[in-house]
Design a protein around this motif. Structure first.
Motif, PDB file in Angstrom:
ATOM      1  N   PRO A  64       0.749  -1.240  -0.127  1.00  0.00           N
ATOM      2  CA  PRO A  64      -0.069   0.092  -0.060  1.00  0.00           C
ATOM      3  C   PRO A  64       0.773   1.386  -0.035  1.00  0.00           C
ATOM      4  O   PRO A  64       0.347   2.418  -0.253  1.00  0.00           O
ATOM      5  CB  PRO A  64      -0.773  -0.055   1.348  1.00  0.00           C
ATOM      6  CG  PRO A  64       0.032  -1.031   2.289  1.00  0.00           C
ATOM      7  CD  PRO A  64       0.550  -1.921   0.990  1.00  0.00           C
ATOM      8  N   GLU A  65       2.181   1.091   0.603  1.00  0.00           N
ATOM      9  CA  GLU A  65       2.600   2.442   0.579  1.00  0.00           C
ATOM     10  C   GLU A  65       3.455   2.871  -0.740  1.00  0.00           C
ATOM     11  O   GLU A  65       3.562   4.144  -1.293  1.00  0.00           O
ATOM     12  CB  GLU A  65       4.039   2.616   1.400  1.00  0.00           C
ATOM     13  CG  GLU A  65       3.279   2.159   2.967  1.00  0.00           C
ATOM     14  CD  GLU A  65       2.213   3.368   3.399  1.00  0.00           C
ATOM     15  OE1 GLU A  65       2.797   4.587   3.236  1.00  0.00           O
ATOM     16  OE2 GLU A  65       1.235   2.925   3.625  1.00  0.00           O
ATOM     17  N   THR A  66       3.860   1.806  -1.742  1.00  0.00           N
ATOM     18  CA  THR A  66       4.347   1.918  -3.034  1.00  0.00           C
ATOM     19  C   THR A  66       3.601   1.763  -4.057  1.00  0.00           C
ATOM     20  O   THR A  66       3.753   2.318  -5.162  1.00  0.00           O
ATOM     21  CB  THR A  66       5.724   1.221  -3.138  1.00  0.00           C
ATOM     22  OG1 THR A  66       5.409   0.016  -3.138  1.00  0.00           O
ATOM     23  CG2 THR A  66       6.806   1.743  -1.765  1.00  0.00           C
ATOM     24  N   GLU A  75      14.529  -6.358   1.463  1.00  0.00           N
ATOM     25  CA  GLU A  75      12.855  -6.334   1.281  1.00  0.00           C
ATOM     26  C   GLU A  75      12.139  -7.593   1.332  1.00  0.00           C
ATOM     27  O   GLU A  75      11.529  -7.821   2.179  1.00  0.00           O
ATOM     28  CB  GLU A  75      12.613  -5.180   0.489  1.00  0.00           C
ATOM     29  CG  GLU A  75      12.940  -3.712   0.646  1.00  0.00           C
ATOM     30  CD  GLU A  75      12.660  -2.914  -0.515  1.00  0.00           C
ATOM     31  OE1 GLU A  75      11.889  -1.997  -0.276  1.00  0.00           O
ATOM     32  OE2 GLU A  75      12.988  -3.086  -1.719  1.00  0.00           O
ATOM     33  N   GLU A 270      -4.652   1.178  12.174  1.00  0.00           N
ATOM     34  CA  GLU A 270      -3.761   1.065  10.854  1.00  0.00           C
ATOM     35  C   GLU A 270      -3.911   2.536   9.947  1.00  0.00           C
ATOM     36  O   GLU A 270      -3.182   2.890   9.145  1.00  0.00           O
ATOM     37  CB  GLU A 270      -4.161  -0.065   9.901  1.00  0.00           C
ATOM     38  CG  GLU A 270      -3.361  -0.474   8.988  1.00  0.00           C
ATOM     39  CD  GLU A 270      -3.788  -1.704   8.077  1.00  0.00           C
ATOM     40  OE1 GLU A 270      -3.119  -1.763   7.075  1.00  0.00           O
ATOM     41  OE2 GLU A 270      -4.810  -2.060   8.274  1.00  0.00           O
ATOM     42  N   THR A 273      -1.254   4.814   9.496  1.00  0.00           N
ATOM     43  CA  THR A 273      -0.015   4.224   8.972  1.00  0.00           C
ATOM     44  C   THR A 273      -0.035   4.285   7.453  1.00  0.00           C
ATOM     45  O   THR A 273       1.122   4.184   6.843  1.00  0.00           O
ATOM     46  CB  THR A 273       0.301   2.680   9.185  1.00  0.00           C
ATOM     47  OG1 THR A 273      -0.708   1.782   8.600  1.00  0.00           O
ATOM     48  CG2 THR A 273       0.113   2.596  10.694  1.00  0.00           C
ATOM     49  N   PHE A 274      -0.909   4.614   6.616  1.00  0.00           N
ATOM     50  CA  PHE A 274      -0.965   4.963   5.352  1.00  0.00           C
ATOM     51  C   PHE A 274      -0.605   6.327   5.053  1.00  0.00           C
ATOM     52  O   PHE A 274      -1.071   7.448   5.288  1.00  0.00           O
ATOM     53  CB  PHE A 274      -2.269   4.661   4.755  1.00  0.00           C
ATOM     54  CG  PHE A 274      -3.017   3.477   4.750  1.00  0.00           C
ATOM     55  CD1 PHE A 274      -2.991   2.758   3.723  1.00  0.00           C
ATOM     56  CD2 PHE A 274      -3.558   2.999   5.917  1.00  0.00           C
ATOM     57  CE1 PHE A 274      -3.641   1.441   3.626  1.00  0.00           C
ATOM     58  CE2 PHE A 274      -4.178   1.614   5.945  1.00  0.00           C
ATOM     59  CZ  PHE A 274      -4.123   0.757   4.753  1.00  0.00           C
ATOM     60  N   ARG A 275       0.772   6.372   4.546  1.00  0.00           N
ATOM     61  CA  ARG A 275       1.463   7.451   4.264  1.00  0.00           C
ATOM     62  C   ARG A 275       2.144   7.490   2.425  1.00  0.00           C
ATOM     63  O   ARG A 275       2.536   8.584   2.593  1.00  0.00           O
ATOM     64  CB  ARG A 275       2.637   7.621   5.222  1.00  0.00           C
ATOM     65  CG  ARG A 275       2.063   8.024   6.665  1.00  0.00           C
ATOM     66  CD  ARG A 275       3.322   8.296   7.668  1.00  0.00           C
ATOM     67  NE  ARG A 275       3.084   8.127   8.946  1.00  0.00           N
ATOM     68  CZ  ARG A 275       3.097   7.204   9.667  1.00  0.00           C
ATOM     69  NH1 ARG A 275       3.506   6.171   9.210  1.00  0.00           N
ATOM     70  NH2 ARG A 275       2.858   7.443  10.844  1.00  0.00           N
ATOM     71  N   GLY A 276       1.715   6.476   1.972  1.00  0.00           N
ATOM     72  CA  GLY A 276       2.122   6.306   0.608  1.00  0.00           C
ATOM     73  C   GLY A 276       0.852   6.582  -0.368  1.00  0.00           C
ATOM     74  O   GLY A 276       0.063   7.675  -0.299  1.00  0.00           O
ATOM     75  N   THR A 278      -1.411   4.690  -1.217  1.00  0.00           N
ATOM     76  CA  THR A 278      -2.937   4.264  -1.155  1.00  0.00           C
ATOM     77  C   THR A 278      -3.650   5.215   0.150  1.00  0.00           C
ATOM     78  O   THR A 278      -3.095   5.637   1.025  1.00  0.00           O
ATOM     79  CB  THR A 278      -2.791   2.942  -0.425  1.00  0.00           C
ATOM     80  OG1 THR A 278      -2.031   2.007  -1.525  1.00  0.00           O
ATOM     81  CG2 THR A 278      -4.178   2.189  -0.435  1.00  0.00           C
ATOM     82  N   HIS A 352      -0.081  -3.721   5.947  1.00  0.00           N
ATOM     83  CA  HIS A 352       1.201  -3.450   5.830  1.00  0.00           C
ATOM     84  C   HIS A 352       2.181  -4.624   6.179  1.00  0.00           C
ATOM     85  O   HIS A 352       3.312  -4.420   6.698  1.00  0.00           O
ATOM     86  CB  HIS A 352       1.424  -2.211   6.817  1.00  0.00           C
ATOM     87  CG  HIS A 352       0.825  -0.710   6.115  1.00  0.00           C
ATOM     88  ND1 HIS A 352      -0.597  -0.636   6.247  1.00  0.00           N
ATOM     89  CD2 HIS A 352       1.612   0.104   5.797  1.00  0.00           C
ATOM     90  CE1 HIS A 352      -0.600   0.595   5.607  1.00  0.00           C
ATOM     91  NE2 HIS A 352       0.617   0.994   5.126  1.00  0.00           N
TER      92      HIS A 352
END
Length: 361
Positions: A64-66, A75, A270, A273-276, A278, A352
């Motif tokens: 979800p971040e990228t 990774e 949660e 925590t979504f900072r990308g 999404t 995540h």
């Protein structure tokens, strides 16, 4: 290729390294492993002569971040270690093939890999000429690119495919091409082909499905169907009837498909925590609706209760499979929440890939 240098790779431990002159690329070092993954005389999967029970996980490319898969080995080592901590030993890649880094990490950590062509056609798979040419070339390139990785043990032609006679003939052609290109892996015409209503394909090396015609190979389905929904809990549940019918026509390995699918109420923590790329709009809508109904003060208790029920149901799924003679394993839908294609919060891990903050996870 002719390798002019071959050595045991001290750094990797279980891999060799070959150095060769490759046309157009000059000298190149390639790590590879030696293993045998095959069907035994008893119809069970064997790894180096030992029976192996798949404890599988379906990776749905959730980042979800990228918005895309990681491309580095560290990774992927972190991702695979998270799955291994839950007992997973095999990853199916739903309608996609992961990058080189994923296979390298799996080689190091001892995880079995099942990539898949990016095909998901429930009507006429491979019947279109342009589509068929693309997938034939994609299959060839996958095998040539990743043949050195011992973790790469199985491949299917797509997810929940359905097709007529022309498509079936082309499936057979693709399976034959795959074996001619690389006979060290197992191949099947698809995962859950025809939703179990097409039976087991004689040209495939294994059968993975939710059903075998009207006999179940997992505990639950939509519309409250399946033995976990409709039978009183016991320590006797298993899928022997399905295996008996399968064995009338198919003697190769069998494992179940997208097992589980138990919804857990979301943990609203949660959202932060979504900072990308999404946006967690789905979780925000649920939180708003829960607030409108006055449920937020007790929401964590409800979420924990739903997760505990999911854990018990997952346990029953696993134990029923272990009780089934001849079954080679299970492949869960996902240990990780799936925020796409609607919202399927079926994981012990959130989207995540972090354990949910409750005891059940």
């Amino acid at each position: 290729l002719r390798a002019d240098a071959l050595r045991w790779d001290e750094e990797e431990g279980n891999l060799y390294e070959a150095t060769a002159e490759i046309s157009g690329f000059g000298r190149k070092s390639v790590r590879f492993g030696v293993r045998e993954f095959c069907a035994g005389d008893d119809g069970r999967l064997k790894l180096n002569g030992r029976t192996v029970f798949l404890r599988g996980e379906t990776n749905c490319c959730i980042f979800p971040e990228t918005g895309h898969m990681p491309m580095t080995v560290p990774e992927w080592e972190k991702i695979l270690a998270a799955y291994k901590s839950y007992g997973v030993n095999c990853l199916r890649f739903h309608s996609h093939c992961p990058p080189e880094a994923a296979f390298t990490a799996a080689d190091r950590l001892g995880v079995l890999m099942q990539p898949e062509l990016s095909h998901w056609d429930p009507r006429a798979a491979f019947e279109d000429d342009i589509s068929f040419r693309y997938y034939r070339e994609e299959l060839r390139l996958i095998l040539h690119a990743y043949a050195n990785h011992p973790s790469f043990v199985m491949l299917t032609l797509g997810n929940e495919l359905w097709t007529g006679e022309p498509g079936q003939q082309r499936m057979c052609e693709l399976l034959a091409m795959a074996r001619e290109t690389d006979p060290t892996r197992l191949y099947a015409n698809g995962s859950n082909v025809g939703y179990g209503q097409a039976g087991a394909d004689a040209h495939s090396d294994f059968y993975t499905s939710q059903k075998y015609f009207d006999e179940d190979l997992r505990g639950t389905f939509a519309n409250m169907e399946g033995p976990i929904n409709n039978r009183y809990p016991s320590a006797q549940a298993q899928y022997g009837k399905a295996m008996e019918r399968i064995r009338e026509a198919f003697q190769k390995p069998v494992f179940s498909f997208e097992v589980g699918q138990y919804e857990v109420l979301p943990d609203f923590g949660e959202i932060e925590t979504f900072r990308g790329v999404t946006l967690p709009v789905n979780l925000e809508v649920i939180r708003r609706r829960a607030g409108e109904q006055g449920l937020l003060p007790r929401w964590k208790a409800y979420a924990e209760a739903s997760g505990e029920l999911a854990r018990l149901c997952y346990r029953e799924e696993v134990e029923a499979a272990l009780r089934t003679d001849g079954l080679s394993g299970i492949s869960l839908l996902s240990l990780q929440d799936f925020p796409g294609q609607g919202t399927a919060l079926v994981g012990m891990l959130n989207s995540h890939l972090q354990p949910k903050p409750y005891a059940f996870a």
